[in-house]
Design a protein around this motif. Structure first.
Motif, mmCIF file in Angstrom:
data_model
loop_
_atom_site.group_PDB
_atom_site.id
_atom_site.type_symbol
_atom_site.label_atom_id
_atom_site.label_comp_id
_atom_site.label_asym_id
_atom_site.label_seq_id
_atom_site.Cartn_x
_atom_site.Cartn_y
_atom_site.Cartn_z
ATOM 1 N N ALA A 54 -5.369 20.889 52.013
ATOM 2 C CA ALA A 54 -5.139 22.244 51.421
ATOM 3 C C ALA A 54 -4.675 22.615 50.046
ATOM 4 N N SER A 55 -4.740 23.542 49.532
ATOM 5 C CA SER A 55 -3.849 23.987 48.226
ATOM 6 C C SER A 55 -3.501 25.324 48.300
ATOM 7 N N ASP A 56 -2.646 25.501 47.627
ATOM 8 C CA ASP A 56 -1.858 27.078 47.443
ATOM 9 C C ASP A 56 -1.131 27.125 46.211
ATOM 10 N N ARG A 57 -0.645 28.335 46.044
ATOM 11 C CA ARG A 57 0.061 28.815 44.728
ATOM 12 C C ARG A 57 1.273 29.600 45.338
ATOM 13 N N LEU A 58 2.344 29.247 44.921
ATOM 14 C CA LEU A 58 3.598 30.066 45.068
ATOM 15 C C LEU A 58 3.594 31.101 44.097
ATOM 16 N N ALA A 75 12.095 29.180 38.303
ATOM 17 C CA ALA A 75 12.982 29.357 39.240
ATOM 18 C C ALA A 75 12.669 28.463 40.483
ATOM 19 N N GLN A 76 13.756 27.392 40.988
ATOM 20 C CA GLN A 76 13.608 26.588 41.954
ATOM 21 C C GLN A 76 13.704 27.255 43.317
ATOM 22 N N MET A 77 12.737 27.392 44.148
ATOM 23 C CA MET A 77 12.859 28.190 45.401
ATOM 24 C C MET A 77 13.725 27.598 46.436
ATOM 25 N N PRO A 78 14.353 28.325 47.425
ATOM 26 C CA PRO A 78 15.060 27.651 48.436
ATOM 27 C C PRO A 78 14.251 26.656 49.406
ATOM 28 N N THR A 89 8.854 25.174 42.595
ATOM 29 C CA THR A 89 9.286 26.355 41.919
ATOM 30 C C THR A 89 8.424 27.339 41.860
ATOM 31 N N ASP A 90 9.056 28.607 41.515
ATOM 32 C CA ASP A 90 8.152 29.850 41.462
ATOM 33 C C ASP A 90 6.710 29.664 40.594
ATOM 34 N N GLY A 91 5.642 30.055 41.100
ATOM 35 C CA GLY A 91 4.505 29.779 40.259
ATOM 36 C C GLY A 91 3.747 28.489 40.605
ATOM 37 N N ALA A 92 4.483 27.461 41.442
ATOM 38 C CA ALA A 92 3.764 26.245 41.314
ATOM 39 C C ALA A 92 2.703 26.412 42.248
ATOM 40 N N ALA A 93 1.691 25.388 41.620
ATOM 41 C CA ALA A 93 0.294 25.139 42.424
ATOM 42 C C ALA A 93 0.642 23.713 43.346
ATOM 43 N N THR A 109 3.428 17.569 50.756
ATOM 44 C CA THR A 109 3.547 18.733 49.845
ATOM 45 C C THR A 109 3.553 17.980 48.531
ATOM 46 N N THR A 110 2.511 18.114 47.402
ATOM 47 C CA THR A 110 2.889 17.659 46.142
ATOM 48 C C THR A 110 2.541 18.855 44.891
ATOM 49 N N LEU A 111 3.146 18.554 43.925
ATOM 50 C CA LEU A 111 3.042 19.493 42.499
ATOM 51 C C LEU A 111 2.431 18.487 41.663
#
Length: 287
Positions: free
Chosen positions: A14-18, A42-45, A100-104, A133-135
């Protein structure tokens, strides 16, 4: 050999974007401040991965309990055990790179083991699922979840867990302590964030009459997320390298929950306890 051995090795991708909206909803759900963006994205919690690459089964493919139905087809990721009740029993997580915020991101999920047992409560099946989970091909979180399938509760079975006793939780032996009361609003938001349709978290009549819980059940990964936030408060954001948690007893919405942490020499022991001292979750972290 189990008839379900053929499911070992099955994979899902699966893929997603924050995106900014999801990041804002996560922070709002937990009353967290926006992370620092002065040095870049930004690094998310830690724990945000629970809200990424979530289940996307059509509504028509959900079972009575709200989980996606399972069958014997090649498209069924999890085996069609005859036991219908499912619980998220435990997880072991290794954090490598902050999300990070915006990461795919991309997630690969794989069934790595299946074990069937007969216990005092009836038949049980344990499924271990690995998630990576990879970026941009960089590993962010490696997690092994243990799911447990069990027989349905008998009609009229005693409600679980028992009503709180007269004793109270004593946090004096713990170095860090946070008390809060997860209510139905928090559970609803977390279910929405993680696209979790298991009815024990939002449908009180179902939770009581069918699955025989005393009220709405607080999600295990919701409590895990709160424990990670306690660790961040004490140690700093994104300092946890390894986090393990195991469910011991259900936590019920509307009842006070105590989150605790202490240094045990080899890392940090953590836990979640009900108001009367009943342990809900056991956990430990390494930094």
């Amino acid at each position: 050999m189990s008839e379900f051995e053929a499911w070992i090795g099955r994979e899902q991708r699966a893929s997603d974007r924050l995106d900014e909206a999801l990041a804002a909803r996560w922070l709002a759900t937990f009353d967290l401040p926006a992370p620092d963006q002065t040095a870049g994205p930004a690094q998310m919690p830690q724990g945000i991965h629970f809200a990424l690459c979530t289940p996307d089964a059509p509504t028509a493919a959900l079972g009575e309990d709200g989980h996606p139905t399972r069958d014997g087809s090649a498209n069924s990721f999890l085996p069609p055990f005859p036991m219908q009740r499912r619980m998220w029993a435990s997880s072991v997580m290794e954090f490598h790179t902050p999300i990070t915020d915006g990461a795919a991101v991309e997630r690969t999920s794989r069934v790595v083991s299946i074990e069937e047992k007969v216990g005092s409560s009836g038949s049980l099946a344990f499924v271990n699922v690995e998630h990576e989970t990879t970026l941009k091909s960089t590993l962010c979180v490696a997690e092994t979840q243990t799911l447990v399938y069990r027989d349905a509760a008998a009609p009229g079975a005693p409600l679980s867990p028992p009503e709180p006793g007269e004793s109270t939780f004593d946090g004096s032996a713990w170095g860090a302590h946070r008390a809060l009361t997860p209510d139905a609003r928090l559970l609803m938001r977390y279910s929405a964030l993680t696209f979790n349709t298991h009815r024990i978290h939002y449908d009180a009549p179902y939770a009581s009459a069918v699955e025989r819980y005393r009220g709405l059940v607080v999600h295990g990964p919701l409590i895990a997320s709160l424990l990670l936030q306690l660790a961040a408060r004490e140690l700093g954001e994104n300092h946890v390298r390894k986090f393990e948690f195991r469910g011991v007893s259900p936590a019920i919405a509307g009842e006070e929950l105590h989150l605790v942490m202490r240094n045990n020499g080899d890392g940090y022991e953590m836990g979640a306890f009900a108001v009367d001292g009943r342990q809900v979750i056991k956990a430990q972290i390494q930094t």
